[in-house]
Design a protein around this motif. Structure first.
Motif, PDB file in Angstrom:
ATOM      1  N   SER A 112      10.767   4.931 -45.196  1.00  0.00           N
ATOM      2  CA  SER A 112      10.980   4.518 -46.583  1.00  0.00           C
ATOM      3  C   SER A 112      11.295   3.030 -46.669  1.00  0.00           C
ATOM      4  O   SER A 112      10.786   2.324 -47.547  1.00  0.00           O
ATOM      5  CB  SER A 112      12.126   5.330 -47.199  1.00  0.00           C
ATOM      6  N   ILE A 113      12.155   2.560 -45.764  1.00  0.00           N
ATOM      7  CA  ILE A 113      12.510   1.139 -45.752  1.00  0.00           C
ATOM      8  C   ILE A 113      11.269   0.286 -45.506  1.00  0.00           C
ATOM      9  O   ILE A 113      11.054  -0.739 -46.172  1.00  0.00           O
ATOM     10  CB  ILE A 113      13.585   0.863 -44.679  1.00  0.00           C
ATOM     11  N   LEU A 114      10.438   0.711 -44.562  1.00  0.00           N
ATOM     12  CA  LEU A 114       9.196  -0.032 -44.294  1.00  0.00           C
ATOM     13  C   LEU A 114       8.261   0.021 -45.498  1.00  0.00           C
ATOM     14  O   LEU A 114       7.548  -0.951 -45.787  1.00  0.00           O
ATOM     15  CB  LEU A 114       8.505   0.539 -43.056  1.00  0.00           C
ATOM     16  N   TYR A 115       8.263   1.135 -46.202  1.00  0.00           N
ATOM     17  CA  TYR A 115       7.432   1.254 -47.401  1.00  0.00           C
ATOM     18  C   TYR A 115       7.902   0.289 -48.488  1.00  0.00           C
ATOM     19  O   TYR A 115       7.087  -0.376 -49.146  1.00  0.00           O
ATOM     20  CB  TYR A 115       7.466   2.691 -47.919  1.00  0.00           C
ATOM     21  N   PHE A 116       9.230   0.214 -48.681  1.00  0.00           N
ATOM     22  CA  PHE A 116       9.757  -0.706 -49.681  1.00  0.00           C
ATOM     23  C   PHE A 116       9.422  -2.159 -49.343  1.00  0.00           C
ATOM     24  O   PHE A 116       9.223  -2.985 -50.233  1.00  0.00           O
ATOM     25  CB  PHE A 116      11.279  -0.554 -49.795  1.00  0.00           C
ATOM     26  N   ALA A 117       9.348  -2.455 -48.035  1.00  0.00           N
ATOM     27  CA  ALA A 117       9.110  -3.838 -47.609  1.00  0.00           C
ATOM     28  C   ALA A 117       7.625  -4.181 -47.514  1.00  0.00           C
ATOM     29  O   ALA A 117       7.225  -5.304 -47.829  1.00  0.00           O
ATOM     30  CB  ALA A 117       9.786  -4.087 -46.260  1.00  0.00           C
ATOM     31  N   THR A 118       6.810  -3.220 -47.087  1.00  0.00           N
ATOM     32  CA  THR A 118       5.401  -3.540 -46.782  1.00  0.00           C
ATOM     33  C   THR A 118       4.397  -2.676 -47.535  1.00  0.00           C
ATOM     34  O   THR A 118       3.195  -2.955 -47.466  1.00  0.00           O
ATOM     35  CB  THR A 118       5.146  -3.354 -45.275  1.00  0.00           C
TER      36      THR A 118
ATOM     37  N   GLY B 290      17.479   7.342 -47.082  1.00  0.00           N
ATOM     38  CA  GLY B 290      18.433   8.137 -46.325  1.00  0.00           C
ATOM     39  C   GLY B 290      18.278   7.823 -44.858  1.00  0.00           C
ATOM     40  O   GLY B 290      17.825   6.727 -44.508  1.00  0.00           O
ATOM     41  N   GLY B 291      18.606   8.775 -44.018  1.00  0.00           N
ATOM     42  CA  GLY B 291      18.530   8.521 -42.585  1.00  0.00           C
ATOM     43  C   GLY B 291      17.278   9.080 -41.955  1.00  0.00           C
ATOM     44  O   GLY B 291      16.350   9.520 -42.628  1.00  0.00           O
ATOM     45  N   GLY B 292      17.252   9.036 -40.635  1.00  0.00           N
ATOM     46  CA  GLY B 292      16.143   9.595 -39.883  1.00  0.00           C
ATOM     47  C   GLY B 292      14.888   8.760 -39.950  1.00  0.00           C
ATOM     48  O   GLY B 292      14.868   7.656 -40.503  1.00  0.00           O
ATOM     49  N   VAL B 293      13.824   9.311 -39.397  1.00  0.00           N
ATOM     50  CA  VAL B 293      12.533   8.628 -39.420  1.00  0.00           C
ATOM     51  C   VAL B 293      12.049   8.459 -40.855  1.00  0.00           C
ATOM     52  O   VAL B 293      11.431   7.443 -41.204  1.00  0.00           O
ATOM     53  CB  VAL B 293      11.508   9.407 -38.581  1.00  0.00           C
TER      54      VAL B 293
ATOM     55  N   SER C   1      20.769  -0.955 -42.723  1.00  0.00           N
ATOM     56  CA  SER C   1      19.703  -1.963 -42.605  1.00  0.00           C
ATOM     57  C   SER C   1      18.862  -2.078 -43.873  1.00  0.00           C
ATOM     58  O   SER C   1      18.169  -3.071 -44.070  1.00  0.00           O
ATOM     59  CB  SER C   1      18.803  -1.635 -41.411  1.00  0.00           C
ATOM     60  N   SER C   2      18.935  -1.047 -44.746  1.00  0.00           N
ATOM     61  CA  SER C   2      18.136  -1.096 -45.976  1.00  0.00           C
ATOM     62  C   SER C   2      18.581  -2.236 -46.894  1.00  0.00           C
ATOM     63  O   SER C   2      17.794  -2.733 -47.711  1.00  0.00           O
ATOM     64  CB  SER C   2      18.226   0.233 -46.728  1.00  0.00           C
ATOM     65  N   PHE C   3      19.840  -2.661 -46.767  1.00  0.00           N
ATOM     66  CA  PHE C   3      20.337  -3.749 -47.610  1.00  0.00           C
ATOM     67  C   PHE C   3      19.569  -5.045 -47.369  1.00  0.00           C
ATOM     68  O   PHE C   3      19.358  -5.836 -48.298  1.00  0.00           O
ATOM     69  CB  PHE C   3      21.830  -3.970 -47.353  1.00  0.00           C
ATOM     70  N   PHE C   4      19.131  -5.270 -46.130  1.00  0.00           N
ATOM     71  CA  PHE C   4      18.431  -6.510 -45.803  1.00  0.00           C
ATOM     72  C   PHE C   4      17.014  -6.539 -46.385  1.00  0.00           C
ATOM     73  O   PHE C   4      16.386  -7.593 -46.437  1.00  0.00           O
ATOM     74  CB  PHE C   4      18.387  -6.689 -44.289  1.00  0.00           C
TER      75      PHE C   4
END
Length: 288
Positions: free
Chosen positions: A48-54, A40-43, A168-171
């Motif tokens: 979450s996006i960083l968690y999915f990536a790293t 979702g949005g916010g911090v 940006s989560s799509f990338f």
């Protein structure tokens, strides 16, 4: 300034409900959204996006990013708010730490239903937290900074800022379906958050046509400690002048006002409407 037991109990009550709100917020994310890699949005969305990536824990990223925003907001929103935000951030980060370890698999197998439930719980928790003086950090802080100078909906501010985050989560995930569901999260969150937050501040306007308006106004003054206004009216049917009583009240006093009117004049003609905004003494502050 002397601190009384009443002040301590009031703050304890506020933080109790803030904690409940933050727990509901994290439940929505950790149990329903994160397991499906929907953000979702916010911090929390960035974390979450960083968690999915790293695989960096969401709680850790949330704490670091919120700490930076709190430092920026120190002068604008004041030390009291920022200290309160720091406390909320610590509570939120702890809940995320626990949530990620407890909810390793989604509670609901259906992805769409899980996203709807998660977004609704997240927005509900955020709304409860804000209404009791807390926040979920991140874009809540930005929204409140903007709200200090402009009458802009909390949900709309978050929506504008969150579109970029979700996009940006799509990338990272490279999954159109999850991207679409993430936008669904934003839409549902905006509706639920605005409903919860505005619901706590909902005001009503009473127009009372009665021969006993003087007595009704007196009861409202004495029992609710609120004012009322007399407007001059002229009936088109009976061609007589009469007083129309205008009352503006918060949601919490709506039932009491209605009961007073009924007790004094059960045959009174009364209209009750929801007001979009009320500014002035005992209500919101007008900002331009």
């Amino acid at each position: 300034m002397k601190i009384t037991w009443k002040d301590i109990l009031r703050e304890a009550k506020n933080y109790f409900f803030i904690t409940i709100g933050l727990a509901i917020f994290v439940l929505g994310w950790s149990a329903f959204m994160t397991p499906f890699e929907v953000t979702g949005g916010g911090v929390a969305g960035i974390a979450s996006i960083l968690y999915f990536a790293t695989k960096i824990p969401i709680g850790l990223t949330t704490f670091v990013l919120n700490a930076i925003l709190i430092a920026i907001a120190w002068k604008i929103l004041g030390p009291k708010f920022c200290i309160n935000s720091l406390i909320c951030t610590i509570i939120l980060s702890i809940f995320f730490y626990i949530g990620q370890r407890v909810f390793t698999h989604p509670i609901v197998d259906d992805m769409f239903m899980s996203v709807i439930i998660g977004a609704s719980l997240g927005a509900l928790g955020a709304g409860i937290s804000i209404n009791w003086g807390g926040n979920t950090g991140g874009l809540d802080i930005i929204a409140l900074m903007i709200g200090k100078y402009r009458n802009i909906s909390y949900g709309k501010v978050n929506m504008m800022c969150n579109l970029l985050i979700v996009g940006s989560s799509f990338f990272i995930l490279h999954d159109v379906q999850k991207l679409v569901y993430s936008f669904v999260v934003l839409f549902v969150s905006m509706l639920v958050a605005d409903t919860v937050i505005d619901g706590f501040h909902q005001t009503y306007q009473f127009m009372v046509f009665s021969k006993k308006n003087e007595e009704i106004a007196r009861r409202i003054n004495e029992e609710l400690h609120r004012g009322a206004s007399f407007l001059k009216g002229y009936g088109s049917y009976d061609r007589q002048e009469n007083d129309v009583l205008l009352i503006i009240t918060h949601r919490s006093d709506k039932v009491r006002v209605t009961r007073i009117i009924k007790e004094i004049d059960s045959s009174a003609f009364v209209t009750v409407t929801k007001t979009a905004s009320v500014f002035g003494k005992n209500f919101d502050t007008l900002r331009l």
